[in-house]
Design a protein around this motif. Structure first.
Motif, mmCIF file in Angstrom:
data_model
loop_
_atom_site.group_PDB
_atom_site.id
_atom_site.type_symbol
_atom_site.label_atom_id
_atom_site.label_comp_id
_atom_site.label_asym_id
_atom_site.label_seq_id
_atom_site.Cartn_x
_atom_site.Cartn_y
_atom_site.Cartn_z
ATOM 1 N N ALA A 244 0.830 -1.212 0.000
ATOM 2 C CA ALA A 244 0.000 0.000 0.000
ATOM 3 C C ALA A 244 0.858 1.254 0.000
ATOM 4 O O ALA A 244 0.549 2.241 -0.680
ATOM 5 C CB ALA A 244 -0.934 -0.015 1.207
ATOM 6 N N LYS A 247 2.246 1.712 -3.576
ATOM 7 C CA LYS A 247 1.289 1.344 -4.619
ATOM 8 C C LYS A 247 1.506 2.139 -5.902
ATOM 9 O O LYS A 247 1.488 1.583 -7.008
ATOM 10 C CB LYS A 247 -0.137 1.548 -4.107
ATOM 11 N N ASP A 248 1.722 3.448 -5.804
ATOM 12 C CA ASP A 248 1.902 4.278 -6.996
ATOM 13 C C ASP A 248 3.146 3.868 -7.777
ATOM 14 O O ASP A 248 3.130 3.813 -9.018
ATOM 15 C CB ASP A 248 1.993 5.756 -6.611
ATOM 16 N N LYS A 251 2.426 0.425 -9.492
ATOM 17 C CA LYS A 251 1.544 0.552 -10.654
ATOM 18 C C LYS A 251 2.291 1.129 -11.845
ATOM 19 O O LYS A 251 2.072 0.731 -12.989
ATOM 20 C CB LYS A 251 0.327 1.414 -10.302
ATOM 21 N N GLN A 280 -4.031 -4.323 -11.498
ATOM 22 C CA GLN A 280 -5.396 -4.366 -10.986
ATOM 23 C C GLN A 280 -5.446 -5.008 -9.597
ATOM 24 O O GLN A 280 -6.232 -4.577 -8.743
ATOM 25 C CB GLN A 280 -6.286 -5.146 -11.950
ATOM 26 N N ARG A 281 -4.601 -5.975 -9.374
ATOM 27 C CA ARG A 281 -4.580 -6.636 -8.055
ATOM 28 C C ARG A 281 -4.136 -5.679 -6.953
ATOM 29 O O ARG A 281 -4.529 -5.825 -5.797
ATOM 30 C CB ARG A 281 -3.667 -7.851 -8.099
ATOM 31 N N LEU A 282 -3.305 -4.704 -7.314
ATOM 32 C CA LEU A 282 -2.865 -3.723 -6.322
ATOM 33 C C LEU A 282 -4.054 -2.938 -5.772
ATOM 34 O O LEU A 282 -4.068 -2.531 -4.610
ATOM 35 C CB LEU A 282 -1.837 -2.773 -6.917
ATOM 36 N N ASP A 283 -5.059 -2.683 -6.618
ATOM 37 C CA ASP A 283 -6.237 -1.922 -6.189
ATOM 38 C C ASP A 283 -7.135 -2.731 -5.257
ATOM 39 O O ASP A 283 -7.956 -2.155 -4.546
ATOM 40 C CB ASP A 283 -7.047 -1.479 -7.412
ATOM 41 N N SER A 284 -6.996 -4.051 -5.296
ATOM 42 C CA SER A 284 -7.866 -4.884 -4.469
ATOM 43 C C SER A 284 -7.220 -5.265 -3.140
ATOM 44 O O SER A 284 -7.839 -5.957 -2.338
ATOM 45 C CB SER A 284 -8.255 -6.154 -5.226
ATOM 46 N N ARG A 285 -5.985 -4.834 -2.943
ATOM 47 C CA ARG A 285 -5.308 -5.170 -1.684
ATOM 48 C C ARG A 285 -5.843 -4.331 -0.523
ATOM 49 O O ARG A 285 -6.160 -3.180 -0.697
ATOM 50 C CB ARG A 285 -3.786 -4.964 -1.822
#
Length: 285
Positions: A244, A247-248, A251, A280-285
């Motif tokens: 988290a 994350k940027d 991505k 996309q998986r990063l957004d669901s963490r």
């Protein structure tokens, strides 16, 4: 006094490390993009070994590291774990003149073609299984600055032997491209075949004990999956508790903008669909 202060400042920077570390070969290509995409994350591509150390002692939580076959993953600080992503690969392709009917070579063939003191010494195209020319093999190794072509071949098919004297090692593609276009006896090794080149790519098989004997072409998926054997993975390691926070940066590393920079280095980024799924998986963490 000023010199002492400067030394302390440098030492402090070295001790603190950076959030994102890794191979120095990536510095020019990725540093600016990471700083723009994730200004809160510090970046320092000081080298693979420093990157491994800074992950282990907790100074870095993200690292991009080239990993040899069989080499252990880097360590994480006590109580922490690392998530590994295959971001890209370095690779070496093998090309011949378009009239040459040779279709594939094995690691054993490459050893016989390139090593200074092989068990079997290849000189003529007819020495190879499937050889169709009664001509002396003309060998080029295109190894531009920052590429792994020489190290990858010497470290695996040659089993760390030196190259024989007859191998033409060049940092400029022009003589290689000209020879591939005009001399049927040419075989060339390069990180990639430049657009517009007239050479034809060969399939390559490993064939060492315990390894596959099937020959594979150097296409995107074969390189990514590791089926094409003349490749060296570039892994992205992330501390699982820091996804988290960075994350940027992550991505951006999975983006097409980063992939373009990686391609410019002569590397092969992970296929776009795979990178998009990881992002996309990063957004669901």
């Amino acid at each position: 006094m000023l010199k002492a202060w400067l030394w302390c400042a440098v030492a402090a920077t070295s001790v603190l490390g950076a959030d994102i570390a890794g191979s120095d070969l990536l510095k020019a290509a990725l540093t600016e993009g990471l700083r723009q995409a994730a200004p809160a994350s510090s970046v320092d591509f000081a080298g693979t070994l420093p990157g491994r150390r800074s992950l282990a002692d907790g100074r870095s939580s993200v690292a991009l590291l080239f990993q040899k076959d069989g080499e252990p993953d880097p360590s994480a600080p006590a109580g922490q774990t690392l998530q590994r992503y295959l971001l890209a690969n370095a690779a070496v392709v093998v090309a011949v003149h378009k009239s040459n009917r040779q279709n594939q070579v094995s690691f054993a063939d490459l050893n016989s073609l390139l090593a200074k003191d092989p068990k079997v010494y290849y000189v003529n195209w007819n020495d190879l299984a499937g050889g169709n020319l009664s001509e002396t093999i003309l060998t080029y190794l295109y190894a531009p600055h920052g590429a792994f072509a020489r190290e990858l071949i010497q470290g695996v098919p040659l089993n760390k032997q030196p190259f024989r004297q007859e191998v033409n090692m060049v940092m400029d593609w022009a003589p290689v491209g000209q020879s591939l276009a005009t001399r049927p006896a040419t075989i060339a090794f390069a990180p990639a075949l430049p657009v517009g080149s007239e050479g034809r790519l060969l399939q390559v098989s490993d064939g060492r004990p315990g390894k596959a004997t099937t020959a594979y072409s150097p296409d995107e998926m074969n390189i990514y999956n590791g089926d094409y054997p003349l490749r060296l993975p570039l892994y992205l390691y992330v501390r699982t508790d820091k996804h988290a926070v960075h994350k940027d940066a992550l991505k951006w590393l999975f983006s097409e903008a980063a992939a373009e920079q990686i391609r410019a280095l002569g590397l092969y980024p992970a296929p776009k669909a795979i990178r998009e799924r990881l992002a996309q998986r990063l957004d669901s963490r």
